[in-house]
Each structure stands twice: as C-alpha cells, then as structure tokens.
Write an enzyme that holds these catalytic residues in place. Structure first.
Site, PDB file in Angstrom:
ATOM      1  N   LYS A   1      47.741  41.477  45.985  1.00  0.00           N
ATOM      2  CA  LYS A   1      48.022  40.086  45.587  1.00  0.00           C
ATOM      3  C   LYS A   1      47.806  39.890  44.082  1.00  0.00           C
ATOM      4  CE  LYS A   1      44.985  38.376  48.436  1.00  0.00           C
ATOM      5  NZ  LYS A   1      44.495  39.669  48.999  1.00  0.00           N
TER       6      LYS A   1
ATOM      7  N   ARG B   1      34.390  46.760  41.553  1.00  0.00           N
ATOM      8  CA  ARG B   1      33.779  45.571  42.153  1.00  0.00           C
ATOM      9  C   ARG B   1      32.706  45.966  43.172  1.00  0.00           C
ATOM     10  NH1 ARG B   1      38.683  41.577  43.770  1.00  0.00           N
ATOM     11  NH2 ARG B   1      37.263  41.264  45.537  1.00  0.00           N
TER      12      ARG B   1
HETATM   13  P1  ADP Z   1      44.275  42.109  46.221  1.00  0.00           P
HETATM   14  O1  ADP Z   1      44.340  41.143  45.063  1.00  0.00           O
HETATM   15  O2  ADP Z   1      45.264  41.778  47.307  1.00  0.00           O
HETATM   16  O3  ADP Z   1      42.894  42.290  46.758  1.00  0.00           O
HETATM   17  P2  ADP Z   1      44.839  44.123  44.173  1.00  0.00           P
HETATM   18  O4  ADP Z   1      46.035  43.564  43.491  1.00  0.00           O
HETATM   19  O5  ADP Z   1      43.536  44.000  43.470  1.00  0.00           O
HETATM   20  O6  ADP Z   1      44.728  43.527  45.689  1.00  0.00           O
HETATM   21  O7  ADP Z   1      45.163  45.662  44.516  1.00  0.00           O
HETATM   22  C1  ADP Z   1      44.179  46.504  45.124  1.00  0.00           C
HETATM   23  C2  ADP Z   1      44.292  47.910  44.528  1.00  0.00           C
HETATM   24  O8  ADP Z   1      45.526  48.499  44.944  1.00  0.00           O
HETATM   25  C3  ADP Z   1      44.285  47.952  42.995  1.00  0.00           C
HETATM   26  O9  ADP Z   1      43.538  49.075  42.583  1.00  0.00           O
HETATM   27  C4  ADP Z   1      45.758  48.110  42.610  1.00  0.00           C
HETATM   28  O10 ADP Z   1      45.916  48.836  41.398  1.00  0.00           O
HETATM   29  C5  ADP Z   1      46.299  48.907  43.804  1.00  0.00           C
HETATM   30  N1  ADP Z   1      47.692  48.590  44.120  1.00  0.00           N
HETATM   31  C6  ADP Z   1      48.293  47.377  44.075  1.00  0.00           C
HETATM   32  N2  ADP Z   1      49.583  47.463  44.445  1.00  0.00           N
HETATM   33  C7  ADP Z   1      49.802  48.770  44.752  1.00  0.00           C
HETATM   34  C8  ADP Z   1      50.941  49.521  45.214  1.00  0.00           C
HETATM   35  N3  ADP Z   1      52.130  48.922  45.423  1.00  0.00           N
HETATM   36  N4  ADP Z   1      50.769  50.831  45.434  1.00  0.00           N
HETATM   37  C9  ADP Z   1      49.568  51.427  45.229  1.00  0.00           C
HETATM   38  N5  ADP Z   1      48.479  50.789  44.793  1.00  0.00           N
HETATM   39  C10 ADP Z   1      48.575  49.486  44.550  1.00  0.00           C
HETATM   40  P1  AMP Z   2      39.259  38.251  46.134  1.00  0.00           P
HETATM   41  O1  AMP Z   2      39.121  38.496  44.665  1.00  0.00           O
HETATM   42  O2  AMP Z   2      40.423  37.368  46.480  1.00  0.00           O
HETATM   43  O3  AMP Z   2      39.212  39.535  46.947  1.00  0.00           O
HETATM   44  O4  AMP Z   2      37.967  37.403  46.561  1.00  0.00           O
HETATM   45  C1  AMP Z   2      36.663  37.928  46.405  1.00  0.00           C
HETATM   46  C2  AMP Z   2      35.660  37.074  47.164  1.00  0.00           C
HETATM   47  O5  AMP Z   2      35.640  35.723  46.655  1.00  0.00           O
HETATM   48  C3  AMP Z   2      35.956  36.897  48.665  1.00  0.00           C
HETATM   49  O6  AMP Z   2      35.508  38.005  49.434  1.00  0.00           O
HETATM   50  C4  AMP Z   2      35.191  35.609  48.959  1.00  0.00           C
HETATM   51  O7  AMP Z   2      33.800  35.840  49.048  1.00  0.00           O
HETATM   52  C5  AMP Z   2      35.444  34.790  47.692  1.00  0.00           C
HETATM   53  N1  AMP Z   2      36.664  33.967  47.828  1.00  0.00           N
HETATM   54  C6  AMP Z   2      37.828  34.101  47.125  1.00  0.00           C
HETATM   55  N2  AMP Z   2      38.719  33.179  47.516  1.00  0.00           N
HETATM   56  C7  AMP Z   2      38.120  32.447  48.497  1.00  0.00           C
HETATM   57  C8  AMP Z   2      38.526  31.356  49.315  1.00  0.00           C
HETATM   58  N3  AMP Z   2      39.757  30.828  49.214  1.00  0.00           N
HETATM   59  N4  AMP Z   2      37.638  30.873  50.217  1.00  0.00           N
HETATM   60  C9  AMP Z   2      36.411  31.389  50.339  1.00  0.00           C
HETATM   61  N5  AMP Z   2      35.965  32.423  49.608  1.00  0.00           N
HETATM   62  C10 AMP Z   2      36.807  32.956  48.686  1.00  0.00           C
END
Ligand code: ADP
Ligand code: AMP
Length: 217
Positions: A13, A160
C-alpha cells in the site's frame, strides 16, 4: 479523487500510494506514517499509540478517527486524497462515510491490493524504511544502491519494530478479523476495485492506474 487503499500489511500500500498519489496529484495520507512520526517525536498522540503499534494491534478508534478528521480537514486534502491504512475496520469506515457526507462529498473508489500470506511475510521481513523521507525499500525486491541508505534523500534506513516474525503473524490475524470485512462493506457500496498486487512494483502501479481509469470512466 478520493481513494482508499486496502490490503494486508505488506501488500504494498505505501509503495503504491507514493506513485498513485503523485500521478493523481493528491496527498498520500498514511495513518501508520503519522503514528510513527508522533511516536518518534514523543508527542501525546505517539504515547497513546505506541503500545498498540508495538503489539501489532489497532490503535483505538477514537484516537485514530480524531487524527484522520484533523488531517482530512487540512487545505491540501480538500480536492482529493489517497488514504493508506485507514479505515482498518467497519466502524472506522462508517465514521469516514459520515464525515465525508457532512462535507457533501464521498469516496470515489476503494482499491484493494490482493496478495497471499506467504508473499506478505517475504515482503515484510525484508522491508526497510527511510527515517527521513519515509520511502519504503526491500532488501531483495527493491534494494537501495547502498545498504541502509535511501537513494531518494540519503536518509538512514531502518527496520520497523513491528516487522518481527511474531508481530507480522499477529498483524495478519488482526487484518483477517477486523480489516478484511471492509471488502464486502465497500463492495456493497459498489466502489470496491480489487487488483492482483503481485509482480514488479511498476507493473502493479500500471495495473492500479489502468483499473482506476476504467472504473472512473
Ligand atoms: P504496506 O504499506 O501495505 O504495509 P509496503 O508498501 O510497505 O506495504 O511494502 C512492504 C514491502 O514489500 C516493502 O519492503 C516493499 O519494498 C515491498 N514491496 C512492495 N511492493 C512490492 C512488489 N510489487 N514486489 C515485491 N516487493 C514489494
Ligand atoms: P501501517 O504502517 O499501516 O502498517 O500501520 C502500523 C500500525 O499503526 C498498525 O499496526 C496499527 O497499530 C497502527 N495503525 C495504522 N493505521 C491504523 C488505523 N486506521 N486504525 C488503527 N490503528 C492503525
């Protein structure tokens, strides 16, 4: 355009949000990024959110909704936005609909990024994030030129705390129980658009933009 991105943790995302938002000229609003920024600055909001985030639980709705209401009220969000990570449960989605209705507007589309759990674990375990600009990298799938240095701004990359194996597993359970019902919630409203989020990042972006164009035509 008012868009929500949904999908399990690690679906991509944040990665896709940065490209889609800049393509559509709308601000990317990531609740996770806002919480992490508040935690690192030691604000009251950060102190309230920290323990939930560390466990991989959702931060309580009243805290999250108040924060999002403030953010969506800012000038840059008046003509559109891309929400990443909000809503995360049906009560948040209902509150968002009510808030937008009170401003005489509504969501245009909810884009669901579909990937399976094994891919999520591979992606999250190699994720690195820039401390300065927030750009997301992956040690194998999207590596920076120099390890632990952001190509975009030169900032330091970090892993993270909630990307440890146990917390990843818990976050996936939370997603299944609390967030996945959003798909049928938005399908009932006729605004859910699911795309396959596997394959190279640029291909997923192309797929997302092509689907959005078709949906809005
Ligand atoms: P989310 O915001 O949904 O938690 P991220 O955008 O942070 O996910 O992506 C999670 C990990 O996967 C990151 O390390 C990113 O670089 C990697 N990633 C994202 N899209 C792809 C893809 N299409 N193929 C492989 N790795 C990806
Ligand atoms: P993310 O970066 O989206 O993976 O979010 C990291 C963490 O932030 C999650 O695991 C939750 O603890 C908190 N968080 C992010 N968005 C929300 C939401 N909409 N509602 C509740 N907690 C959230």
């Amino acid at each position: 355009m008012r868009i929500v991105l949904v999908g399990p943790p690690g679906a991509g995302k944040g990665t896709q949000a940065q490209f889609i938002a800049s393509h559509l000229s709308v601000p990317k609003i990531s609740t996770g990024d806002i919480f992490r920024d508040n935690v690192s600055r030691g604000t009251e909001l950060g102190r309230r959110a920290q323990a939930y985030m560390a466990r991989g639980d959702l931060v309580p709705d009243e805290v999250t909704i108040a924060m999002v209401t403030d953010r969506l009220g800012e000038d840059d969000a008046q003509n559109g936005f891309l929400l990443d990570g909000f809503p995360r449960n049906v009560p948040q989605a209902e509150k968002l609909s009510k808030l937008l209705a009170s401003w005489h507007t509504k969501l245009d589309v909810v884009l669901e990024l579909v990937v399976d759990d094994d891919e999520v674990v591979r992606r999250l375990s190699g994720r690195r994030t820039c401390r300065r600009c927030g750009r997301v990298w992956h040690v194998s799938f999207d590596p920076p030129t120099k390890p632990d240095v952001c190509d975009v701004c030169g900032g330091e990359l970090f892993q993270r705390d909630d990307d440890s194996e146990d917390t990843i597993r818990h976050r996936l359970e939370v997603y299944q129980q609390q967030t996945s019902p959003l798909a049928s919630f938005y399908a009932d409203e006729g605004i859910l658009l699911g795309i396959d989020a596997t394959g190279p990042v640029e291909e997923v972006t192309e797929r997302a933009l092509a689907s959005l164009r078709r949906f809005l035509r």
